[in-house]
Design a protein around this motif. Structure first.
Motif, PDB file in Angstrom:
ATOM      1  N   LEU A 103       2.294  50.488  46.135  1.00  9.89           N
ATOM      2  CA  LEU A 103       1.122  50.140  45.338  1.00  9.89           C
ATOM      3  C   LEU A 103       1.315  48.739  44.761  1.00  9.89           C
ATOM      4  N   GLU A 104       0.377  47.880  45.056  1.00 11.68           N
ATOM      5  CA  GLU A 104       0.468  46.495  44.599  1.00 11.68           C
ATOM      6  C   GLU A 104      -0.664  46.202  43.620  1.00 11.68           C
ATOM      7  N   LYS A 105      -0.295  45.685  42.447  1.00 19.03           N
ATOM      8  CA  LYS A 105      -1.278  45.364  41.420  1.00 19.03           C
ATOM      9  C   LYS A 105      -1.308  43.855  41.212  1.00 19.03           C
ATOM     10  N   ASN A 106      -2.502  43.298  41.105  1.00 18.44           N
ATOM     11  CA  ASN A 106      -2.649  41.854  40.912  1.00 18.44           C
ATOM     12  C   ASN A 106      -3.732  41.556  39.882  1.00 18.44           C
ATOM     13  N   GLU A 107      -3.617  40.387  39.277  1.00 20.51           N
ATOM     14  CA  GLU A 107      -4.592  39.925  38.296  1.00 20.51           C
ATOM     15  C   GLU A 107      -5.117  38.564  38.730  1.00 20.51           C
ATOM     16  N   TYR A 108      -6.448  38.406  38.621  1.00 17.83           N
ATOM     17  CA  TYR A 108      -7.082  37.169  39.064  1.00 17.83           C
ATOM     18  C   TYR A 108      -8.056  36.667  37.993  1.00 17.83           C
ATOM     19  N   GLN A 109      -8.440  35.404  38.124  1.00 20.69           N
ATOM     20  CA  GLN A 109      -9.446  34.800  37.261  1.00 20.69           C
ATOM     21  C   GLN A 109     -10.513  34.126  38.112  1.00 20.69           C
ATOM     22  N   VAL A 110     -11.751  34.222  37.643  1.00 23.23           N
ATOM     23  CA  VAL A 110     -12.872  33.568  38.317  1.00 23.23           C
ATOM     24  C   VAL A 110     -13.476  32.555  37.347  1.00 23.23           C
ATOM     25  N   PRO A 111     -13.199  31.245  37.522  1.00 24.64           N
ATOM     26  CA  PRO A 111     -13.806  30.230  36.647  1.00 24.64           C
ATOM     27  C   PRO A 111     -15.322  30.189  36.856  1.00 24.64           C
ATOM     28  N   LEU A 112     -16.071  30.339  35.775  1.00 22.44           N
ATOM     29  CA  LEU A 112     -17.525  30.407  35.919  1.00 22.44           C
ATOM     30  C   LEU A 112     -18.148  29.062  36.270  1.00 22.44           C
ATOM     31  N   ASN A 113     -17.447  27.976  35.960  1.00 25.35           N
ATOM     32  CA  ASN A 113     -18.002  26.665  36.327  1.00 25.35           C
ATOM     33  C   ASN A 113     -17.869  26.391  37.818  1.00 25.35           C
ATOM     34  N   GLU A 114     -17.157  27.274  38.528  1.00 20.45           N
ATOM     35  CA  GLU A 114     -17.024  27.139  39.978  1.00 20.45           C
ATOM     36  C   GLU A 114     -17.721  28.288  40.709  1.00 20.45           C
ATOM     37  N   LEU A 115     -18.504  29.075  39.982  1.00 25.51           N
ATOM     38  CA  LEU A 115     -19.227  30.192  40.595  1.00 25.51           C
ATOM     39  C   LEU A 115     -20.700  29.823  40.710  1.00 25.51           C
ATOM     40  N   GLU A 116     -21.246  29.965  41.891  1.00 20.51           N
ATOM     41  CA  GLU A 116     -22.655  29.651  42.126  1.00 20.51           C
ATOM     42  C   GLU A 116     -23.360  30.883  42.693  1.00 20.51           C
ATOM     43  N   TYR A 117     -24.396  31.321  41.968  1.00 18.39           N
ATOM     44  CA  TYR A 117     -25.177  32.484  42.398  1.00 18.39           C
ATOM     45  C   TYR A 117     -26.607  32.053  42.671  1.00 18.39           C
ATOM     46  N   SER A 118     -27.137  32.450  43.824  1.00 22.97           N
ATOM     47  CA  SER A 118     -28.500  32.113  44.194  1.00 22.97           C
ATOM     48  C   SER A 118     -29.437  33.270  43.869  1.00 22.97           C
ATOM     49  N   THR A 119     -30.355  33.056  42.919  1.00 26.31           N
ATOM     50  CA  THR A 119     -31.340  34.093  42.596  1.00 26.31           C
ATOM     51  C   THR A 119     -32.360  34.227  43.716  1.00 26.31           C
ATOM     52  N   LEU A 120     -32.560  33.156  44.481  1.00 26.96           N
ATOM     53  CA  LEU A 120     -33.515  33.190  45.582  1.00 26.96           C
ATOM     54  C   LEU A 120     -33.026  34.092  46.710  1.00 26.96           C
ATOM     55  N   ASP A 121     -31.753  33.947  47.054  1.00 25.07           N
ATOM     56  CA  ASP A 121     -31.182  34.732  48.151  1.00 25.07           C
ATOM     57  C   ASP A 121     -30.435  35.973  47.668  1.00 25.07           C
ATOM     58  N   ASN A 122     -30.287  36.107  46.344  1.00 22.32           N
ATOM     59  CA  ASN A 122     -29.545  37.226  45.765  1.00 22.32           C
ATOM     60  C   ASN A 122     -28.157  37.350  46.378  1.00 22.32           C
ATOM     61  N   GLU A 123     -27.377  36.292  46.211  1.00 24.96           N
ATOM     62  CA  GLU A 123     -26.018  36.329  46.732  1.00 24.96           C
ATOM     63  C   GLU A 123     -25.149  35.287  46.047  1.00 24.96           C
ATOM     64  N   ILE A 124     -23.861  35.556  46.059  1.00 27.28           N
ATOM     65  CA  ILE A 124     -22.901  34.581  45.593  1.00 27.28           C
ATOM     66  C   ILE A 124     -22.801  33.493  46.655  1.00 27.28           C
ATOM     67  N   VAL A 125     -23.106  32.273  46.291  1.00 30.46           N
ATOM     68  CA  VAL A 125     -23.061  31.171  47.239  1.00 30.46           C
ATOM     69  C   VAL A 125     -21.630  30.656  47.377  1.00 30.46           C
ATOM     70  N   ASN A 126     -20.990  30.425  46.238  1.00 31.89           N
ATOM     71  CA  ASN A 126     -19.607  29.962  46.220  1.00 31.89           C
ATOM     72  C   ASN A 126     -18.873  30.596  45.048  1.00 31.89           C
ATOM     73  N   VAL A 127     -17.628  30.933  45.268  1.00 32.26           N
ATOM     74  CA  VAL A 127     -16.804  31.452  44.181  1.00 32.26           C
ATOM     75  C   VAL A 127     -15.342  31.184  44.498  1.00 32.26           C
ATOM     76  N   THR A 128     -14.583  30.829  43.462  1.00 30.47           N
ATOM     77  CA  THR A 128     -13.139  30.619  43.588  1.00 30.47           C
ATOM     78  C   THR A 128     -12.425  31.678  42.774  1.00 30.47           C
ATOM     79  N   ILE A 129     -11.490  32.373  43.405  1.00 23.41           N
ATOM     80  CA  ILE A 129     -10.725  33.431  42.753  1.00 23.41           C
ATOM     81  C   ILE A 129      -9.263  33.002  42.722  1.00 23.41           C
ATOM     82  N   ILE A 130      -8.685  32.959  41.527  1.00 31.03           N
ATOM     83  CA  ILE A 130      -7.337  32.425  41.352  1.00 31.03           C
ATOM     84  C   ILE A 130      -6.366  33.529  40.957  1.00 31.03           C
ATOM     85  N   ASP A 131      -5.271  33.636  41.676  1.00 33.89           N
ATOM     86  CA  ASP A 131      -4.208  34.577  41.338  1.00 33.89           C
ATOM     87  C   ASP A 131      -3.530  34.087  40.058  1.00 33.89           C
TER      88      ASP A 131
END
Length: 284
Positions: A103-131
């Motif tokens: 069993l492997e446990k990990n913790e990550y962070q998602v900086p919100l200034n690097e997250l882009e969500y499109s309301t038009l397409d209803n999808e995450i356009v870009n996201v960076t996930i950091i260990d």
């Protein structure tokens, strides 16, 4: 005379325990029912991605979501999402069985200034996930899909774009100025703050960073909205924003009845400054 005095005292006591509708103390507190409705919507969206919702809760203290997935070869992954109102990042916690059967446990962070969500397409356009431990980055782009992630990406992280999309699409949270704002609820009261930053989007009231009373008053003086855990707390903010007269409470009405989905709020005297001191949740 003595009898009349007793009757007067009894009448005064009776009036004092009635709900004070004139001061809008009949608060529109969000019930567990509304949170359950939001949970059901998120659950439906995740099932479309073969992801099972394990738990969901939201309050002025945090938004919490837990989900799991099983891939085609029977491997299972788990993810927990934690969002603190006003935070500049989202925390992710994952669990999965590695190639050694451990069993492997990990913790990550998602900086919100690097997250882009499109309301038009209803999808995450870009996201960076950091260990958090290693600093390793997983970059997701909707144009490239999961192929843009590193080979053999952890199963918990693989489902994160779908989980985050569900939170944004259902209106559970939004991003304002690079910070997380969550839909205003009062099913649970915050342990640290009574007042919060607030903003209105798509008819919903969202709350961000917790504020002291003086900071909330300063925010209202700058014509920005606030949200408080009770009507009395919100009234105090509106009163402090303009001490020249009494604040007043109101809610949008239809046919002389509070409109469903709208929030009770206090205004400073003569709506000067013109801002809202929201409280509670939408009218049911």
């Amino acid at each position: 005379m003595k009898k009349n005095l007793i009757l007067l005292l009894l009448f005064t006591l009776f009036i004092s325990i009635l709900p004070n509708k004139m001061s809008a103390n009949t608060e529109s507190i969000v019930s567990e029912e509304q949170i359950n409705e939001l949970q059901e919507t998120i659950e439906t969206e995740l099932l479309d991605e073969n992801i099972e919702l394990e738990d969901f809760d939201i309050s002025s203290e945090e938004l919490l979501l837990e989900a799991s997935v099983e891939n085609a070869v029977g491997e299972t992954g788990y993810i927990k999402v934690e969002v603190e109102p006003g935070a500049e990042l989202i925390k992710l916690y994952t669990e999965e069985i590695n190639e050694f059967g451990e069993l492997e446990k990990n913790e990550y962070q998602v900086p919100l200034n690097e997250l882009e969500y499109s309301t038009l397409d209803n999808e995450i356009v870009n996201v960076t996930i950091i260990d958090t431990d290693t600093g390793e980055e997983f970059n997701y782009s909707s144009e490239e899909g999961n192929a843009s992630l590193v080979f053999l990406i952890p199963l918990g992280i693989a489902m994160s774009p779908a989980v985050l999309t569900a939170l944004f699409h259902t209106g559970a949270m939004i991003i304002v100025g690079g910070s997380a704002f969550v839909i205003a609820t009062q099913a649970k009261k915050d342990k640290k703050y009574s007042h919060f930053q607030a903003t209105v989007k798509s008819g919903g009231v969202y709350i961000g960073k917790g504020l002291s009373k003086s900071a909330a008053i300063s925010r209202m003086k700058s014509k920005k909205d606030t949200w408080s855990v009770s009507s009395n707390q919100a009234q105090g903010v509106a009163q402090g924003a303009n001490t020249l007269g009494k604040p007043f409470a109101e809610v949008d009405k239809k046919d002389n009845k509070p409109r469903k989905g709208y929030y009770w709020h206090w205004h400073p005297y003569k709506k000067t400054p013109n801002a809202h001191a929201f409280y509670g949740g939408p009218v049911k």
